[in-house]
Design a protein around this motif. Structure first.
Motif, PDB file in Angstrom:
ATOM      1  N   VAL A 166      -4.190  -7.269   0.084  1.00 27.94           N
ATOM      2  CA  VAL A 166      -5.614  -7.140   0.095  1.00 27.94           C
ATOM      3  C   VAL A 166      -6.540  -8.296  -0.563  1.00 27.94           C
ATOM      4  O   VAL A 166      -7.383  -8.952  -0.134  1.00 27.94           O
ATOM      5  N   THR A 167      -5.991  -8.273  -1.918  1.00 33.07           N
ATOM      6  CA  THR A 167      -6.677  -9.446  -2.860  1.00 33.07           C
ATOM      7  C   THR A 167      -6.377 -10.725  -2.375  1.00 33.07           C
ATOM      8  O   THR A 167      -7.433 -11.566  -2.641  1.00 33.07           O
ATOM      9  N   ASP A 168      -5.119 -11.195  -1.794  1.00 33.19           N
ATOM     10  CA  ASP A 168      -5.048 -12.538  -1.594  1.00 33.19           C
ATOM     11  C   ASP A 168      -4.230 -12.734  -0.333  1.00 33.19           C
ATOM     12  O   ASP A 168      -2.921 -12.420  -0.148  1.00 33.19           O
ATOM     13  N   GLU A 227       6.951 -13.348  -4.590  1.00 34.56           N
ATOM     14  CA  GLU A 227       6.065 -13.277  -5.829  1.00 34.56           C
ATOM     15  C   GLU A 227       6.280 -12.009  -6.588  1.00 34.56           C
ATOM     16  O   GLU A 227       6.430 -11.901  -7.911  1.00 34.56           O
ATOM     17  N   VAL A 228       6.207 -10.981  -5.754  1.00 31.64           N
ATOM     18  CA  VAL A 228       6.416  -9.658  -6.302  1.00 31.64           C
ATOM     19  C   VAL A 228       7.627  -9.448  -6.841  1.00 31.64           C
ATOM     20  O   VAL A 228       7.641  -8.915  -8.206  1.00 31.64           O
ATOM     21  N   CYS A 229       8.480  -9.585  -6.067  1.00 33.91           N
ATOM     22  CA  CYS A 229       9.887  -9.302  -6.607  1.00 33.91           C
ATOM     23  C   CYS A 229      10.450 -10.321  -7.762  1.00 33.91           C
ATOM     24  O   CYS A 229      10.949 -10.099  -8.682  1.00 33.91           O
ATOM     25  N   LEU A 260       0.680  -2.807   7.244  1.00 28.18           N
ATOM     26  CA  LEU A 260       1.703  -2.458   6.406  1.00 28.18           C
ATOM     27  C   LEU A 260       1.776  -1.122   5.910  1.00 28.18           C
ATOM     28  O   LEU A 260       2.619  -0.378   5.855  1.00 28.18           O
ATOM     29  N   PHE A 261       0.478  -0.600   5.791  1.00 21.33           N
ATOM     30  CA  PHE A 261       0.206   0.862   5.344  1.00 21.33           C
ATOM     31  C   PHE A 261       0.823   1.677   6.541  1.00 21.33           C
ATOM     32  O   PHE A 261       1.624   2.645   6.080  1.00 21.33           O
ATOM     33  N   CYS A 265       6.838  -2.100  -5.909  1.00 25.19           N
ATOM     34  CA  CYS A 265       7.113  -3.160  -5.353  1.00 25.19           C
ATOM     35  C   CYS A 265       6.264  -3.007  -3.905  1.00 25.19           C
ATOM     36  O   CYS A 265       5.443  -4.386  -3.708  1.00 25.19           O
ATOM     37  N   SER A 266       6.384  -1.951  -3.349  1.00 26.14           N
ATOM     38  CA  SER A 266       5.660  -2.149  -2.054  1.00 26.14           C
ATOM     39  C   SER A 266       4.171  -1.872  -2.234  1.00 26.14           C
ATOM     40  O   SER A 266       3.280  -2.693  -1.578  1.00 26.14           O
ATOM     41  N   ALA A 267       3.803  -1.188  -3.105  1.00 25.92           N
ATOM     42  CA  ALA A 267       2.335  -0.923  -3.503  1.00 25.92           C
ATOM     43  C   ALA A 267       1.712  -2.437  -3.871  1.00 25.92           C
ATOM     44  O   ALA A 267       0.483  -2.619  -3.519  1.00 25.92           O
TER      45      ALA A 267
END
Ligand SMILES: [K+]
Ligand SMILES: [K+]
Lengths: 456, 456
Positions: A380-382, A392-394, B304-305, A371-373
């Motif tokens: 980066v993409t959005d 949204e990831v969770c 974040l990284f 989930c972190s990655a």
């Protein structure tokens, strides 16, 4: 299914492990579903669906997540909606029973009850015991869905002009609630029914039935069936832990939402509105994905809290995703007993196995990494606010399907990230990890052990 | 120390465990430091420091974090700066040796070398072997700091008008770099030296010396000393794993920063600027906390990284914080070998112990929980962008001290949250967990074991 059955006889395939076969089964289902949802015959006039959007909808349906890049009732005609319901049904029930099957194929136990069930069935081959088990699951879910459909149809008469239309919506609502798919035909989830507590109650009950875990359903069924013969029914440790954790999470979620929003979204609401908003949003984060409000009205802390609840997800061997209730419960117990200096985890007159503790730790760490990655990549993409990305990831990883509205506008890269998350969330972190596992290697040589300083 | 020595004789105190004593020792140090930093005699004319800000500075100094709510050279006069340097020195070296002492008191091993060292010293009591070990640490660090001070003074002659002033800054810079404290007298960290690669190189070397871990320093010292007698020196598994992980993280960090910022902050920089910005920012996230640029110039994904890198932190038994290098390395190895179906973790001709794997899993999960909970609470007390909150939380927990500038303006509640994080980051998650542990309870009765379904 044919692949799965063939593998059963040899225990291990010629080339593939059981886990690899299950993953393959999911992938094939997704590809077929993408084809079906791309058929122009299933679309409303003038609507065209891109490949990526059809694929996204397919992954979302097979993983019963419910995140959507298209508005269902605007995109699909009634044929398309029924096809979607079928895919959701296969994704929810079919994959669930497949999951159960693989469990047994892998030599894992569903629980004492189910093992007895298979063992008493020993005269027949293991396979037929399995089929029997899968028939039980399918039967139970279908009964629940049928009752849900009848009740929904009845409740919907108030909102739709004809029996036929109420039935159509009742059919879809019952399937989407029971399988925890979270798709809707209103274009705004359950917001039109935000004051109809009967519809909300029924939805919560169906969500819970799907998310509480199939072994729990079977045990409850057996408990009811055997009540007349036996004085005391022994629920398995699994059922006790997952059920208690499930309800602790629901209560924690309700209280949490209330505490975070008492001075904010809930400030001007009556006591029953407050109760239902808090309770429904809590239940739906287990895996349901339907919502009685626009979650953009919640404050950022609330949405971070809900993200954590979605990350946890539903019971194992259910229609839900996430790291699963027992993972969190076992990890919590293990850490607590470790901190207290105890050498074994005793709970309900049983001891938790070291292997299960190890599994729960690994699932949590890998899930967190994934989930972190994914959040980092999405940033980066959005380039959107991080709290929205994390939500949204969770939601995707928990196969929950709640959304702060950013999913439809994501870049293709962003959509692919969410698809991967939904897929991993549904097959489970362990299965994902075992994709790279070949035959188990038992090494018969050893090196000297040496201590390392950890974390201090 | 007196408390610690007393405890050593009985192995366990009358009331307190060794871990509880160490925590108490830290707390007392913080209280004294708060008192010292509150003395008006140490403040510049007209400056007054609130209790919370003095406490924050004390916690930051004792935990050698370097996050600051005041500008050091504006707040403290030269007496105050020297007092701060002393507190930092105690926090870095003193607490480090205390940490080492407690390790041995707890019956843990620093490594094969150190165990031999104590065992050959057996004629004397264990305590004097311990004192000998602590003397070695202190000696090594003081030598490193002295050399650092001389070199810094020499390099600073270019920037400051007098020998005296260069020495003053050289003294402070060497201590703040070697102990990884990250405080500065410029008010803008190392930004004034962003083009001075000698100063940056020296700083990186000193940061690494402090953060690489004390057992590593001793082993390297022994390696050099014994080179003439022995053909082959056997480094411990600990030293191999922590050193390799440390340098992998530095390289990963450098490459990561380059990849994320190549089209952004680094777009208009020369190759040597690009190299030094990336490398320095990577090294400093291990625990250093000094910076050659304002990190608000980095994009959100980069920050974040960097947050993740700070969360990992430095080697155990060093001046640094975070979950520690070996924790991450062992967890990674364990998960990899588990996914591949291996029953033992073989690395460098040794096997990692199951107990250490369990520890690394627990540290990671608890650390993640602590940082998540802290971020959520900070989002409530201080409604700032989540990426900034996460950065500051990871910086505090990693006792790194890098900042996006939000710390000075935090509410009192927010400052308290960061203080707790710095404290936990410094004593380590395991020590934090063991605060609640009493005497180890070995239970001689058992319940039947029962399997549970985890994470699928
Ligand atoms: K869902
Ligand atoms: K630091």
């Amino acid at each position: 299914m044919v692949l799965g059955v063939k593998q059963d006889k040899t225990k291990r395939g010629f080339f593939l492990t059981s886990v690899q076969i299950i993953v393959l089964f999911y992938l094939i289902t997704v590809i077929i579903a993408t084809g079906v949802l791309s058929l122009p015959a299933f679309h409303n006039p003038g609507v065209s669906v891109t490949f990526v959007d059809a694929l996204f909808t397919a992954v979302s349906a097979v993983s019963v997540t419910g995140l959507s890049v298209v508005t269902i009732h605007e995109t699909f005609n009634s044929g398309g909606v029924i096809a979607l319901a079928m895919i959701v049904q296969i994704g929810g029930v079919g994959v669930m029973t497949m999951g159960t099957a693989v469990w047994i194929l892998l030599g894992k136990k569903i629980g004492m009850r189910e093992r007895q069930l298979i063992m008493t069935d020993q005269n027949q081959s293991t396979l037929s015991g399995l089929v029997n088990l899968m028939r039980q699951i399918l039967g139970l879910i279908m009964i629940i869905e049928f009752v849900g459909m009848v009740l929904f149809t009845f409740l919907f008469l108030k909102y739709y002009p004809s029996w036929k239309e109420a039935l159509y919506h009742g059919f879809f609502s019952s399937i989407t609630a029971t399988t925890n798919a979270g798709f809707d035909l209103t274009g705004q989830s359950l917001i039109p029914f935000k004051d109809d507590y009967f519809i909300q109650l029924l939805t919560m009950i169906l969500i819970t039935a799907g998310a509480i875990g199939f072994p729990v359903l079977i045990e409850v069924k057996n408990f009811i069936a055997e009540r007349k013969y036996k004085e005391r029914y022994n629920f398995t440790l699994f059922t006790k832990i997952t059920t208690i954790t499930f309800f602790i999470l629901v209560v924690m979620g309700t209280v949490g939402i209330y505490v975070f929003e008492a001075g904010h979204f809930l400030a001007d609401k009556t006591w029953h509105e407050t109760l239902f908003y808090s309770l429904f949003q809590s239940v739906t984060t287990r895996s349901g994905g339907l919502s009685t409000m626009d979650m953009n009205h919640f404050s950022t802390p609330t949405n971070l809290f809900l993200s954590a609840m979605m990350f946890i997800g539903a019971s194992p061997s259910s229609v839900g995703g996430g790291v699963r209730t027992t993972t969190v419960a076992v990890a919590f117990l293990a850490i607590w007993f470790y901190a207290k200096g105890r050498n074994s985890i005793k709970v309900f007159g049983r001891e938790v196995m070291t292997e299960d503790v190890q599994k729960s730790f690994i699932v949590l760490i890998v899930a967190f990494l994934i989930c972190s990655a994914a959040s980092l990549l999405l940033a980066v993409t959005d380039p959107l606010p991080i709290e929205k990305i994390v939500f949204e990831v969770c939601s995707a990883f928990g196969t929950t399907g709640l959304s702060l509205g950013i999913t439809p506008d994501l870049s293709t890269g962003g959509k692919i990230i969410l698809m991967v998350l939904m897929f991993i969330g549904r097959i489970g972190v362990l299965s994902f990890l075992f994709i790279i596992r070949g035959k188990t290697v038992v090494e018969h040589f050893h090196y000297p052990k040496e201590k390392i300083i950890i974390g201090q």
